[in-house]
Design an enzyme around this catalytic site. Structure first.
Site, PDB file in Angstrom:
ATOM      1  N   CYS A 130      14.563 -10.486   6.330  1.00 61.41           N
ATOM      2  CA  CYS A 130      13.178 -10.171   6.679  1.00 61.41           C
ATOM      3  C   CYS A 130      12.292 -11.077   5.840  1.00 61.41           C
ATOM      4  O   CYS A 130      12.363 -11.054   4.608  1.00 61.41           O
ATOM      5  CB  CYS A 130      12.867  -8.702   6.410  1.00 61.41           C
ATOM      6  SG  CYS A 130      11.131  -8.281   6.703  1.00 61.41           S
ATOM      7  N   CYS A 170       5.731  -8.050  12.070  1.00 60.97           N
ATOM      8  CA  CYS A 170       4.776  -9.151  11.867  1.00 60.97           C
ATOM      9  C   CYS A 170       4.197  -9.609  13.195  1.00 60.97           C
ATOM     10  O   CYS A 170       4.493 -10.703  13.677  1.00 60.97           O
ATOM     11  CB  CYS A 170       5.465 -10.310  11.156  1.00 60.97           C
ATOM     12  SG  CYS A 170       6.191  -9.862   9.586  1.00 60.97           S
ATOM     13  N   CYS A 203      -7.918   0.871   4.444  1.00 60.08           N
ATOM     14  CA  CYS A 203      -6.992   0.038   5.212  1.00 60.08           C
ATOM     15  C   CYS A 203      -7.263   0.171   6.703  1.00 60.08           C
ATOM     16  O   CYS A 203      -6.507  -0.356   7.517  1.00 60.08           O
ATOM     17  CB  CYS A 203      -5.540   0.418   4.899  1.00 60.08           C
ATOM     18  SG  CYS A 203      -5.154   2.139   5.287  1.00 60.08           S
ATOM     19  N   TYR A 231      -8.366  10.653  -3.833  1.00 60.66           N
ATOM     20  CA  TYR A 231      -7.134  10.125  -3.224  1.00 60.66           C
ATOM     21  C   TYR A 231      -6.505   9.098  -4.176  1.00 60.66           C
ATOM     22  O   TYR A 231      -6.185   7.978  -3.788  1.00 60.66           O
ATOM     23  CB  TYR A 231      -7.402   9.461  -1.867  1.00 60.66           C
ATOM     24  CG  TYR A 231      -8.226  10.257  -0.885  1.00 60.66           C
ATOM     25  CD1 TYR A 231      -7.625  11.165  -0.013  1.00 60.66           C
ATOM     26  CD2 TYR A 231      -9.603  10.085  -0.794  1.00 60.66           C
ATOM     27  CE1 TYR A 231      -8.380  11.868   0.919  1.00 60.66           C
ATOM     28  CE2 TYR A 231     -10.371  10.787   0.125  1.00 60.66           C
ATOM     29  CZ  TYR A 231      -9.759  11.682   0.976  1.00 60.66           C
ATOM     30  OH  TYR A 231     -10.508  12.373   1.891  1.00 60.66           O
ATOM     31  N   CYS A 274      11.053  -7.193  16.925  1.00 58.84           N
ATOM     32  CA  CYS A 274      10.660  -6.354  15.791  1.00 58.84           C
ATOM     33  C   CYS A 274       9.155  -6.123  15.829  1.00 58.84           C
ATOM     34  O   CYS A 274       8.396  -7.024  16.141  1.00 58.84           O
ATOM     35  CB  CYS A 274      11.082  -7.044  14.488  1.00 58.84           C
ATOM     36  SG  CYS A 274      10.452  -6.242  13.006  1.00 58.84           S
ATOM     37  N   GLN A 308       1.423  -0.165  -5.007  1.00 55.81           N
ATOM     38  CA  GLN A 308       0.851  -1.087  -4.027  1.00 55.81           C
ATOM     39  C   GLN A 308       1.898  -2.100  -3.574  1.00 55.81           C
ATOM     40  O   GLN A 308       2.604  -2.682  -4.389  1.00 55.81           O
ATOM     41  CB  GLN A 308      -0.361  -1.810  -4.614  1.00 55.81           C
ATOM     42  CG  GLN A 308      -1.616  -0.975  -4.666  1.00 55.81           C
ATOM     43  CD  GLN A 308      -2.302  -0.846  -3.306  1.00 55.81           C
ATOM     44  OE1 GLN A 308      -1.878  -1.418  -2.307  1.00 55.81           O
ATOM     45  NE2 GLN A 308      -3.369  -0.069  -3.267  1.00 55.81           N
ATOM     46  N   GLU A 363      -5.624  14.070  -6.317  1.00 58.33           N
ATOM     47  CA  GLU A 363      -4.640  13.699  -5.301  1.00 58.33           C
ATOM     48  C   GLU A 363      -3.855  14.937  -4.899  1.00 58.33           C
ATOM     49  O   GLU A 363      -3.535  15.786  -5.724  1.00 58.33           O
ATOM     50  CB  GLU A 363      -3.699  12.627  -5.876  1.00 58.33           C
ATOM     51  CG  GLU A 363      -2.462  12.330  -5.079  1.00 58.33           C
ATOM     52  CD  GLU A 363      -2.772  11.762  -3.705  1.00 58.33           C
ATOM     53  OE1 GLU A 363      -2.257  12.339  -2.720  1.00 58.33           O
ATOM     54  OE2 GLU A 363      -3.513  10.759  -3.623  1.00 58.33           O
TER      55      GLU A 363
END
Length: 470
Positions: free
Chosen positions: A174, A84, A426, A327, A81, A298, A348
């Site tokens: 998961c 992670c 991010c 944004y 996967c 979030q 936005e």
């Protein structure tokens, strides 16, 4: 530079470090080779999968020598996967590596030699921290050797295989998803196979079942399940609801979203409510939110509050201040700051997000948060007077997508010249690129940089940077 390696060549490589994005870095002379699922200090046998003039990529065949810092991943699907990718590192080591990566980016790309980077704030939870998870159905299961060979090859419910969008790794659970995910996956998978409900084929756009989306109110413990299908036949799903309700006591909503869109979207053109309410509720500080199938929120609720508290601290607001939130998404940052200033304006491009922002403002009885649907870079080019007609800001908050701030918007921010800017990102690479322009051309100085780990065991981190006019 000539390529020192060829595609399909097998090499012994020593992993020197981790690049931002989570891939291991090995070198042959000065030629960099990125190797997924590796840890600094390992020596691996790897097959070259890509060889360009500037860099290569390789896939591990065998670990020749382990690293002193590696750990055994808790997830049985780690090798297959793509989610992670840092789970083979102790959590404290992940934080150390993030800090060094951010320092390197700020110094190398931005030339911010004197800027001090705070130690990243660790996530309160390292597992089951996500309040939303999108699982995919596929009629082609990702098969690797004899792993789970008892499962059918033409049905999977899990996550897309890395590098192969057409297939899915079938998951029993998961570890970063809501803890109720394992039960939901098992019940819906068994129901689908027993009743011959077909899984979606992303190439041919055939098959009934497309996605399973699980949403959880971390502070309210409410669960929503959204089964996304390719056709409007809710009666095919109604029998499974009773079993889901019995197995998941905190289930308050089961929705069937229907979409014929060829993309991988989970947003439906139609929604059928199979059980309960069409939304779940969540709390963030003093704020309350209703989260529908199409709403954005979030992903890590507990750390979102810490993120917003840092933004509030960096903002250093007075009750007479005016702020802009560029944004702004569904308006969570703007609404969190609204009680501490005179007015905050959110902008936005996504219409549904602005509708949610206005609903959230009304739901929380906030009347000084104003939201506009706005294509920011287009307005900067064609209608710059839009910005001059707004109340001028003491503070601008930017939280752009991974690509960073559009150059025209950066120029507009410099022209407007607020006293303070808070840049939430991010993606530190694009953030540093934009900060370089704001400091060199806009006359701003970086005051503080605070990383926050919102996504443990993944190569992603959030960074809040405060700038002030010199």
């Amino acid at each position: 530079m000539s390529k020192p390696v060829k595609k399909k060549q097998i090499l012994a490589l020593q992993i020197e470090s981790l690049a931002f994005g989570g891939k291991g870095v090995a070198k042959i002379d000065d030629y960099v080779i990125f190797v997924r699922h590796t840890v600094p200090g390992q020596i691996v046998k790897a097959r070259v999968t890509k060889a360009t003039a500037s860099y290569g990529e390789a896939k591990v065949i065998e670990i020749i020598q382990k690293s002193d810092i590696e750990s055994s991943p808790d997830c049985p699907y780690f090798e297959f996967c793509g989610g992670c990718s840092l789970q083979n590192l102790p959590y404290e080591k992940q934080i150390e590596i993030f800090l060094q990566q951010i320092i390197d980016l700020y110094q190398r790309i931005g030339n911010f030699k004197e800027v001090s980077i705070n130690t990243p704030i660790q996530s309160e939870k390292q597992y089951n921290y996500r309040n939303k998870m999108e699982f995919a159905f596929s009629d082609s299961r990702w098969v690797t050797g004899d792993f789970e060979s008892h499962k059918p090859s033409d049905f999977a419910l899990g996550l897309r295989a890395p590098g192969n969008y057409w297939k899915a790794v079938d998951l029993e659970n998961c570890l970063i998803a809501p803890k109720e995910s394992g039960q939901a996956l098992q019940i819906i998978r068994n129901f689908a196979i027993k009743n011959k409900l077909t899984a979606y084929n992303q190439k041919k756009h055939t098959g009934f079942l497309r996605h399973l989306v699980i949403k959880k109110g971390e502070m309210t413990d409410q669960i929503m399940l959204n089964i996304v299908t390719n056709e409007n036949s809710p009666e095919k799903l109604e029998p499974v609801v009773k079993e889901l309700k019995e197995a998941i006591p905190n289930l308050v909503s089961v929705v069937n979203s229907v979409t014929k869109n060829f993309s991988g979207t989970t947003i439906g053109e139609r929604e059928n409510l199979l059980f309960g309410k069409p939304y779940i509720e969540e709390h963030l500080g003093k704020l309350k939110f209703r989260i529908s199938p199409a709403s954005f929120f979030q992903t890590n609720t507990r750390m979102a509050k810490k993120l917003y508290d840092i933004i509030l601290e960096f903002a250093n607001l007075k009750q007479s201040d005016i702020a802009w939130d560029l944004y702004c998404g569904t308006g969570t940052i703007a609404l969190y700051l609204a009680p501490y200033l005179e007015k905050i304006i959110g902008l936005e491009i996504i219409p549904a997000a602005i509708r949610d922002a206005k609903k959230n403002a009304e739901f929380n009885k906030i009347d000084n948060g104003i939201f506009y649907e706005a294509n920011l870079d287009k307005i900067c080019r064609k209608n710059p007077e839009f910005f001059t007609n707004l109340p001028q800001p003491d503070l601008i908050i930017v939280d752009p997508p991974r690509a960073g701030i559009h150059p025209d918007i950066t120029k507009t921010i410099i022209t407007i010249s607020p006293n303070r800017i808070i840049y939430v990102s991010c993606n530190p690479s694009t953030q540093v690129r934009d900060l370089k322009i704001l400091t060199e051309e806009g006359g701003y100085k970086i005051i503080e940089v605070q990383p926050i780990d919102m996504f443990p065991h993944t190569p992603h981190i959030e960074i809040v940077t405060k700038l002030e006019k010199k």
